[in-house]
Design a protein around this motif. Structure first.
Motif, PDB file in Angstrom:
ATOM      1  N   THR A 110      34.493  10.877  -2.260  1.00 33.37           N
ATOM      2  CA  THR A 110      34.526  11.694  -3.817  1.00 33.37           C
ATOM      3  C   THR A 110      35.201  11.054  -4.460  1.00 33.37           C
ATOM      4  N   ALA A 111      36.554  10.534  -3.995  1.00 29.33           N
ATOM      5  CA  ALA A 111      37.760   9.674  -4.852  1.00 29.33           C
ATOM      6  C   ALA A 111      38.160   8.820  -3.962  1.00 29.33           C
ATOM      7  N   LEU A 112      37.695   7.626  -3.990  1.00 25.83           N
ATOM      8  CA  LEU A 112      38.180   6.342  -3.206  1.00 25.83           C
ATOM      9  C   LEU A 112      39.234   5.856  -3.640  1.00 25.83           C
ATOM     10  N   PRO A 113      40.125   5.752  -3.057  1.00 22.43           N
ATOM     11  CA  PRO A 113      41.791   5.173  -3.379  1.00 22.43           C
ATOM     12  C   PRO A 113      41.695   3.628  -3.527  1.00 22.43           C
ATOM     13  N   THR A 127      27.814   9.475   8.569  1.00 19.40           N
ATOM     14  CA  THR A 127      28.814  10.237   7.795  1.00 19.40           C
ATOM     15  C   THR A 127      28.382  10.789   6.497  1.00 19.40           C
ATOM     16  N   HIS A 128      27.096  10.200   5.873  1.00 16.73           N
ATOM     17  CA  HIS A 128      26.723  10.776   4.532  1.00 16.73           C
ATOM     18  C   HIS A 128      26.088  12.160   4.448  1.00 16.73           C
ATOM     19  N   LEU A 134      25.916  13.787  -2.569  1.00 11.66           N
ATOM     20  CA  LEU A 134      25.778  12.476  -2.080  1.00 11.66           C
ATOM     21  C   LEU A 134      25.314  11.694  -3.274  1.00 11.66           C
ATOM     22  N   ALA A 135      24.507  12.163  -4.363  1.00 10.73           N
ATOM     23  CA  ALA A 135      24.288  11.410  -5.527  1.00 10.73           C
ATOM     24  C   ALA A 135      25.734  10.673  -6.270  1.00 10.73           C
ATOM     25  N   ALA A 136      26.587  11.757  -6.350  1.00  7.34           N
ATOM     26  CA  ALA A 136      27.762  11.001  -6.918  1.00  7.34           C
ATOM     27  C   ALA A 136      28.748  10.170  -6.154  1.00  7.34           C
ATOM     28  N   ASP A 137      28.749  10.653  -4.767  1.00  2.00           N
ATOM     29  CA  ASP A 137      29.342   9.797  -3.960  1.00  2.00           C
ATOM     30  C   ASP A 137      29.099   8.321  -3.717  1.00  2.00           C
ATOM     31  N   LEU A 138      27.595   8.249  -3.877  1.00  2.00           N
ATOM     32  CA  LEU A 138      26.865   6.985  -3.628  1.00  2.00           C
ATOM     33  C   LEU A 138      27.267   5.905  -4.860  1.00  2.00           C
ATOM     34  N   ALA A 139      27.492   6.697  -6.099  1.00  2.00           N
ATOM     35  CA  ALA A 139      28.059   6.118  -7.235  1.00  2.00           C
ATOM     36  C   ALA A 139      29.287   5.619  -7.128  1.00  2.00           C
ATOM     37  N   GLU A 140      30.305   6.462  -6.526  1.00  3.22           N
ATOM     38  CA  GLU A 140      31.390   6.209  -6.545  1.00  3.22           C
ATOM     39  C   GLU A 140      31.915   5.094  -5.262  1.00  3.22           C
ATOM     40  N   VAL A 141      30.804   5.123  -4.356  1.00  3.57           N
ATOM     41  CA  VAL A 141      31.102   3.616  -3.257  1.00  3.57           C
ATOM     42  C   VAL A 141      30.706   2.699  -4.211  1.00  3.57           C
ATOM     43  N   ARG A 142      29.730   2.559  -5.176  1.00  4.37           N
ATOM     44  CA  ARG A 142      29.332   1.428  -6.067  1.00  4.37           C
ATOM     45  C   ARG A 142      30.461   0.852  -6.731  1.00  4.37           C
ATOM     46  N   ARG A 143      31.370   1.728  -7.161  1.00 13.56           N
ATOM     47  CA  ARG A 143      32.309   1.773  -8.038  1.00 13.56           C
ATOM     48  C   ARG A 143      33.283   0.531  -7.491  1.00 13.56           C
ATOM     49  N   PHE A 184      15.966   9.068   0.111  1.00 12.98           N
ATOM     50  CA  PHE A 184      17.042   7.986  -0.069  1.00 12.98           C
ATOM     51  C   PHE A 184      16.927   6.748  -0.884  1.00 12.98           C
ATOM     52  N   ARG A 185      15.734   6.472  -1.066  1.00 12.74           N
ATOM     53  CA  ARG A 185      15.576   5.188  -2.100  1.00 12.74           C
ATOM     54  C   ARG A 185      15.974   5.666  -3.418  1.00 12.74           C
ATOM     55  N   ALA A 186      15.392   6.955  -3.798  1.00  7.30           N
ATOM     56  CA  ALA A 186      15.597   7.429  -5.256  1.00  7.30           C
ATOM     57  C   ALA A 186      16.941   7.570  -5.533  1.00  7.30           C
ATOM     58  N   LEU A 187      17.697   7.846  -4.498  1.00  4.68           N
ATOM     59  CA  LEU A 187      19.247   8.286  -4.679  1.00  4.68           C
ATOM     60  C   LEU A 187      20.132   7.106  -4.736  1.00  4.68           C
ATOM     61  N   PHE A 188      19.614   6.106  -4.126  1.00  2.00           N
ATOM     62  CA  PHE A 188      20.240   4.857  -4.146  1.00  2.00           C
ATOM     63  C   PHE A 188      19.981   4.178  -5.618  1.00  2.00           C
ATOM     64  N   GLN A 189      19.025   4.172  -5.938  1.00  3.33           N
ATOM     65  CA  GLN A 189      18.439   3.625  -7.405  1.00  3.33           C
ATOM     66  C   GLN A 189      19.191   4.482  -8.460  1.00  3.33           C
ATOM     67  N   THR A 190      19.243   5.829  -8.243  1.00  3.20           N
ATOM     68  CA  THR A 190      19.728   6.691  -9.412  1.00  3.20           C
ATOM     69  C   THR A 190      21.418   6.223  -9.444  1.00  3.20           C
ATOM     70  N   ALA A 191      21.896   5.982  -8.456  1.00  2.00           N
ATOM     71  CA  ALA A 191      23.359   5.643  -8.573  1.00  2.00           C
ATOM     72  C   ALA A 191      23.444   4.241  -8.655  1.00  2.00           C
ATOM     73  N   GLY A 192      22.643   3.362  -9.090  1.00  3.21           N
ATOM     74  CA  GLY A 192      22.793   2.231  -9.635  1.00  3.21           C
ATOM     75  C   GLY A 192      22.610   1.056  -8.749  1.00  3.21           C
ATOM     76  N   TYR A 193      22.305   1.000  -7.472  1.00  9.40           N
ATOM     77  CA  TYR A 193      22.010   0.197  -6.641  1.00  9.40           C
ATOM     78  C   TYR A 193      20.369  -0.624  -6.748  1.00  9.40           C
ATOM     79  N   VAL A 194      20.337  -1.729  -6.447  1.00 13.52           N
ATOM     80  CA  VAL A 194      19.103  -2.523  -6.573  1.00 13.52           C
ATOM     81  C   VAL A 194      18.855  -3.079  -5.185  1.00 13.52           C
ATOM     82  N   ASP A 195      17.668  -3.717  -5.325  1.00 12.11           N
ATOM     83  CA  ASP A 195      17.030  -4.386  -4.174  1.00 12.11           C
ATOM     84  C   ASP A 195      17.356  -3.594  -2.807  1.00 12.11           C
TER      85      ASP A 195
END
Length: 217
Positions: A110-113, A127-128, A134-143, A184-195
């Motif tokens: 949730t708050a990657l250091p 682990t997911h 999950l939606a917010a955490d996928l975005a945090e990983v993308r960050r 899963f696909r929808a969550l990844f796309q919502t979090a800003g991932y492509v392809d």
């Protein structure tokens, strides 16, 4: 609740956040049981020798060791919310840590250091299910991924008709995120991932999700 079911429930609960002597057992067990799934998942991508990699929920540390082999000139980092898992990962990878090539931190997804755009690849093996959001955490990983970086998410419990009866027995023992391929696909796309690419190992009930961060135009 009979003793056998109570024991299974206790074990499954330890998968969320291992602790104590039983957590040590679970960590060692996960090192063994996740090996084939991880091998299958890593075959979906080429890991550059100089890639900086983050393993989220590093558990007993075996995946970290494999990533260090695949990226011998890269920086390998692991995080886990369990103090027991952090200790086990550090022990399993003591030499790599001593050399300065690897670090393992107690932290939440949730708050990657880590600073923005730090890593070329992030992995999440089994682990997911337990991520707080999950939606917010996928975005945090993308960050923390660089432009054009990738997230590899692997699981052996997802909503698929062929294994639903088996999976429901596990879900009765411990609450877990339980998603269809489409979700899963929808969550990844919502979090800003492509392809976003999703593959299933239908004979074993495994799923592999790979999402990329947008490249700089």
């Amino acid at each position: 609740m009979d003793l056998k079911r109570a024991w299974k429930k206790l074990l499954m609960g330890q998968c969320r956040r291992p602790g104590g002597i039983l957590g040590e057992y679970i960590g060692r067990r996960m090192n063994r049981s996740h090996f084939a799934l991880t091998t299958w998942g890593l075959a979906h991508m080429a890991v550059a020798a100089d890639a900086d990699v983050l393993d989220i929920g590093c558990g007993g540390g075996r995946t970290l060791a494999r990533l260090a082999q695949l990226a011998p000139r890269g920086r390998i980092c692991g995080i886990d919310a369990s103090e027991k898992s952090v200790a086990m990962s550090r022990r399993h990878n003591a030499q790599a840590i001593a050399s300065g090539r690897m670090e393992v931190r107690l932290a939440s997804v949730t708050a990657l250091p880590f600073a923005d755009a730090t890593f070329r690849l992030a992995t999440a093996v089994e682990t997911h299910y337990f991520w707080p959001d999950l939606a917010a955490d996928l975005a945090e990983v993308r960050r923390v991924l660089r432009p054009g970086g990738q997230l590899l998410l692997l699981g052996e419990v997802y909503d698929t008709p062929n294994f639903d009866a088996r999976n429901q027995k596990w879900l009765e023992l411990v609450p877990m995120t339980y998603l269809t391929v489409e979700a899963f696909r929808a969550l990844f796309q919502t979090a800003g991932y492509v392809d976003v690419a999703i593959d299933e190992e239908t004979s074993r009930g495994w799923i592999c999700c790979v999402g990329k961060t947008p490249a700089i135009a």
